[in-house]
Design a protein around this motif. Sequence first.
Motif, PDB file in Angstrom:
ATOM      1  N   GLU A  89       0.808  -1.225   0.000  1.00 55.44           N
ATOM      2  CA  GLU A  89       0.000   0.000   0.000  1.00 55.44           C
ATOM      3  C   GLU A  89       0.838   1.270   0.000  1.00 55.44           C
ATOM      4  OE1 GLU A  89      -0.281  -2.598   2.084  1.00 55.44           O
ATOM      5  OE2 GLU A  89      -0.730  -1.943   4.141  1.00 55.44           O
ATOM      6  N   ASP A  90       2.144   1.140   0.117  1.00 59.03           N
ATOM      7  CA  ASP A  90       3.021   2.297  -0.014  1.00 59.03           C
ATOM      8  C   ASP A  90       3.336   2.596  -1.483  1.00 59.03           C
ATOM      9  OD1 ASP A  90       4.810   1.085   2.851  1.00 59.03           O
ATOM     10  OD2 ASP A  90       3.367   2.742   2.798  1.00 59.03           O
ATOM     11  N   THR A  91       2.882   1.720  -2.364  1.00 57.15           N
ATOM     12  CA  THR A  91       3.115   1.934  -3.789  1.00 57.15           C
ATOM     13  C   THR A  91       2.470   3.240  -4.248  1.00 57.15           C
ATOM     14  OG1 THR A  91       3.294  -0.421  -4.280  1.00 57.15           O
ATOM     15  CG2 THR A  91       2.646   1.042  -6.094  1.00 57.15           C
ATOM     16  N   ALA A  92       3.265   4.104  -4.857  1.00 62.11           N
ATOM     17  CA  ALA A  92       2.788   5.422  -5.277  1.00 62.11           C
ATOM     18  C   ALA A  92       3.911   6.142  -5.990  1.00 62.11           C
ATOM     19  CB  ALA A  92       2.329   6.242  -4.071  1.00 62.11           C
ATOM     20  N   VAL A  93       3.542   7.251  -6.606  1.00 62.82           N
ATOM     21  CA  VAL A  93       4.549   8.204  -7.062  1.00 62.82           C
ATOM     22  C   VAL A  93       4.801   9.160  -5.904  1.00 62.82           C
ATOM     23  CG1 VAL A  93       5.162   9.999  -8.718  1.00 62.82           C
ATOM     24  CG2 VAL A  93       3.808   8.017  -9.454  1.00 62.82           C
ATOM     25  N   TYR A  94       6.048   9.306  -5.542  1.00 59.39           N
ATOM     26  CA  TYR A  94       6.423  10.167  -4.424  1.00 59.39           C
ATOM     27  C   TYR A  94       6.993  11.478  -4.966  1.00 59.39           C
ATOM     28  CZ  TYR A  94       5.618   6.475  -1.050  1.00 59.39           C
ATOM     29  OH  TYR A  94       5.019   5.516  -0.250  1.00 59.39           O
ATOM     30  N   TYR A  95       6.489  12.566  -4.408  1.00 62.88           N
ATOM     31  CA  TYR A  95       6.897  13.895  -4.830  1.00 62.88           C
ATOM     32  C   TYR A  95       7.493  14.655  -3.651  1.00 62.88           C
ATOM     33  CZ  TYR A  95       3.624  13.077  -8.701  1.00 62.88           C
ATOM     34  OH  TYR A  95       2.957  12.562  -9.786  1.00 62.88           O
ATOM     35  N   CYS A  96       8.498  15.433  -3.921  1.00 59.92           N
ATOM     36  CA  CYS A  96       8.944  16.373  -2.895  1.00 59.92           C
ATOM     37  C   CYS A  96       8.409  17.755  -3.247  1.00 59.92           C
ATOM     38  CB  CYS A  96      10.454  16.384  -2.732  1.00 59.92           C
ATOM     39  SG  CYS A  96      11.402  16.962  -4.143  1.00 59.92           S
ATOM     40  N   SER A  97       8.235  18.554  -2.232  1.00 59.81           N
ATOM     41  CA  SER A  97       7.704  19.903  -2.422  1.00 59.81           C
ATOM     42  C   SER A  97       8.492  20.887  -1.582  1.00 59.81           C
ATOM     43  CB  SER A  97       6.234  19.952  -2.029  1.00 59.81           C
ATOM     44  OG  SER A  97       6.087  19.801  -0.628  1.00 59.81           O
ATOM     45  N   ALA A  98       8.471  22.123  -2.023  1.00 59.95           N
ATOM     46  CA  ALA A  98       9.097  23.214  -1.280  1.00 59.95           C
ATOM     47  C   ALA A  98       8.081  24.347  -1.210  1.00 59.95           C
ATOM     48  CB  ALA A  98      10.376  23.678  -1.974  1.00 59.95           C
ATOM     49  N   GLU A  99       7.797  24.776   0.002  1.00 60.48           N
ATOM     50  CA  GLU A  99       6.765  25.797   0.201  1.00 60.48           C
ATOM     51  C   GLU A  99       7.345  26.971   0.971  1.00 60.48           C
ATOM     52  OE1 GLU A  99       3.317  24.370   2.193  1.00 60.48           O
ATOM     53  OE2 GLU A  99       2.558  26.374   2.632  1.00 60.48           O
ATOM     54  N   PHE A 103       3.866  30.306  -2.336  1.00 66.02           N
ATOM     55  CA  PHE A 103       4.396  29.514  -3.432  1.00 66.02           C
ATOM     56  C   PHE A 103       4.754  28.098  -2.990  1.00 66.02           C
ATOM     57  CE2 PHE A 103       4.405  33.095  -6.095  1.00 66.02           C
ATOM     58  CZ  PHE A 103       4.879  34.178  -5.370  1.00 66.02           C
ATOM     59  N   THR A 104       4.376  27.134  -3.846  1.00 67.75           N
ATOM     60  CA  THR A 104       4.748  25.744  -3.642  1.00 67.75           C
ATOM     61  C   THR A 104       5.339  25.206  -4.929  1.00 67.75           C
ATOM     62  OG1 THR A 104       2.984  25.404  -2.021  1.00 67.75           O
ATOM     63  CG2 THR A 104       3.971  23.440  -2.999  1.00 67.75           C
ATOM     64  N   TYR A 105       6.490  24.586  -4.805  1.00 70.06           N
ATOM     65  CA  TYR A 105       7.174  24.008  -5.960  1.00 70.06           C
ATOM     66  C   TYR A 105       7.210  22.500  -5.798  1.00 70.06           C
ATOM     67  CZ  TYR A 105       8.658  28.861  -6.220  1.00 70.06           C
ATOM     68  OH  TYR A 105       8.660  30.235  -6.268  1.00 70.06           O
ATOM     69  N   TRP A 106       7.178  21.815  -6.952  1.00 68.61           N
ATOM     70  CA  TRP A 106       7.112  20.363  -6.955  1.00 68.61           C
ATOM     71  C   TRP A 106       8.225  19.775  -7.791  1.00 68.61           C
ATOM     72  CZ3 TRP A 106       3.520  18.021  -3.911  1.00 68.61           C
ATOM     73  CH2 TRP A 106       2.456  18.809  -3.467  1.00 68.61           C
ATOM     74  N   GLY A 107       8.667  18.595  -7.380  1.00 72.44           N
ATOM     75  CA  GLY A 107       9.546  17.815  -8.217  1.00 72.44           C
ATOM     76  C   GLY A 107       8.724  17.019  -9.216  1.00 72.44           C
ATOM     77  N   GLN A 108       9.414  16.249 -10.044  1.00 68.74           N
ATOM     78  CA  GLN A 108       8.728  15.504 -11.105  1.00 68.74           C
ATOM     79  C   GLN A 108       8.163  14.177 -10.611  1.00 68.74           C
ATOM     80  OE1 GLN A 108      11.940  15.397 -10.560  1.00 68.74           O
ATOM     81  NE2 GLN A 108      12.543  13.249 -10.806  1.00 68.74           N
ATOM     82  N   GLY A 109       8.573  13.775  -9.421  1.00 59.87           N
ATOM     83  CA  GLY A 109       8.066  12.532  -8.855  1.00 59.87           C
ATOM     84  C   GLY A 109       8.968  11.348  -9.157  1.00 59.87           C
ATOM     85  N   THR A 110       8.940  10.386  -8.257  1.00 57.67           N
ATOM     86  CA  THR A 110       9.678   9.139  -8.447  1.00 57.67           C
ATOM     87  C   THR A 110       8.789   7.979  -8.027  1.00 57.67           C
ATOM     88  OG1 THR A 110      11.765   7.974  -7.971  1.00 57.67           O
ATOM     89  CG2 THR A 110      10.793   9.219  -6.154  1.00 57.67           C
ATOM     90  N   GLN A 111       8.745   6.963  -8.850  1.00 60.10           N
ATOM     91  CA  GLN A 111       7.836   5.828  -8.618  1.00 60.10           C
ATOM     92  C   GLN A 111       8.430   4.876  -7.587  1.00 60.10           C
ATOM     93  OE1 GLN A 111       4.675   5.012 -10.147  1.00 60.10           O
ATOM     94  NE2 GLN A 111       4.686   3.470  -8.524  1.00 60.10           N
ATOM     95  N   VAL A 112       7.605   4.520  -6.638  1.00 56.10           N
ATOM     96  CA  VAL A 112       7.945   3.470  -5.671  1.00 56.10           C
ATOM     97  C   VAL A 112       6.907   2.371  -5.819  1.00 56.10           C
ATOM     98  CG1 VAL A 112       8.117   2.871  -3.231  1.00 56.10           C
ATOM     99  CG2 VAL A 112       9.072   5.025  -4.048  1.00 56.10           C
ATOM    100  N   THR A 113       7.379   1.179  -6.088  1.00 53.18           N
ATOM    101  CA  THR A 113       6.492   0.038  -6.239  1.00 53.18           C
ATOM    102  C   THR A 113       6.922  -1.046  -5.258  1.00 53.18           C
ATOM    103  OG1 THR A 113       6.161   0.518  -8.586  1.00 53.18           O
ATOM    104  CG2 THR A 113       5.558  -1.679  -7.817  1.00 53.18           C
ATOM    105  N   VAL A 114       5.989  -1.467  -4.427  1.00 52.94           N
ATOM    106  CA  VAL A 114       6.264  -2.497  -3.430  1.00 52.94           C
ATOM    107  C   VAL A 114       5.472  -3.738  -3.803  1.00 52.94           C
ATOM    108  CG1 VAL A 114       6.278  -3.078  -0.985  1.00 52.94           C
ATOM    109  CG2 VAL A 114       6.542  -0.686  -1.700  1.00 52.94           C
ATOM    110  N   SER A 115       6.179  -4.806  -4.072  1.00 52.25           N
ATOM    111  CA  SER A 115       5.526  -6.055  -4.462  1.00 52.25           C
ATOM    112  C   SER A 115       5.270  -6.925  -3.244  1.00 52.25           C
ATOM    113  CB  SER A 115       6.390  -6.803  -5.470  1.00 52.25           C
ATOM    114  OG  SER A 115       7.630  -7.155  -4.888  1.00 52.25           O
ATOM    115  N   SER A 116       4.206  -7.672  -3.308  1.00 55.81           N
ATOM    116  CA  SER A 116       3.852  -8.541  -2.167  1.00 55.81           C
ATOM    117  C   SER A 116       4.478  -9.916  -2.297  1.00 55.81           C
ATOM    118  CB  SER A 116       2.338  -8.658  -2.074  1.00 55.81           C
ATOM    119  OG  SER A 116       1.816  -9.172  -3.279  1.00 55.81           O
TER     120      SER A 116
END
Length: 116
Positions: A89-99, A103-116
């Motif tokens: 359930e932690d599988t997601a695209v993870y983004y970092c942000s700076a606020e 103003f809020t800025y975002w990164g492009q995201g990095t995929q995390v996939t956890v297999s069971s």
Amino acid sequence: QVQLVESGGGLVQAGGSLTLSCAASGSTFSTYTMGWFRQAPGKERESVEATWGSGGSTVYVESVKGRFTMSRDNTKNTMWLQMSSLKPEDTAVYYCSAERGPFTYWGQGTQVTVSS
């Protein structure tokens, strides 16, 4: 303005660990509230954890408490998210942000996939 680049995502088995990094451009990194968000397929983006310029932090997702640790190094303009005991359930695209202010800025995201 700040530019953010995430790295460190990937495929991992349940119970494994990953460390995400977020590198920021600019010289005022310490003045930003930095955060990690994630967005799973079909779900809204949610705030995982945020850290203030002084180093204090708040975890927003109950399910990651005790498993995820956020840290930052203002001298390196970098923050990390150490993730352990990962679950599918932690599988997601993870983004970092700076606020800062309105103003809020975002990164492009990095995929995390956890297999069971």
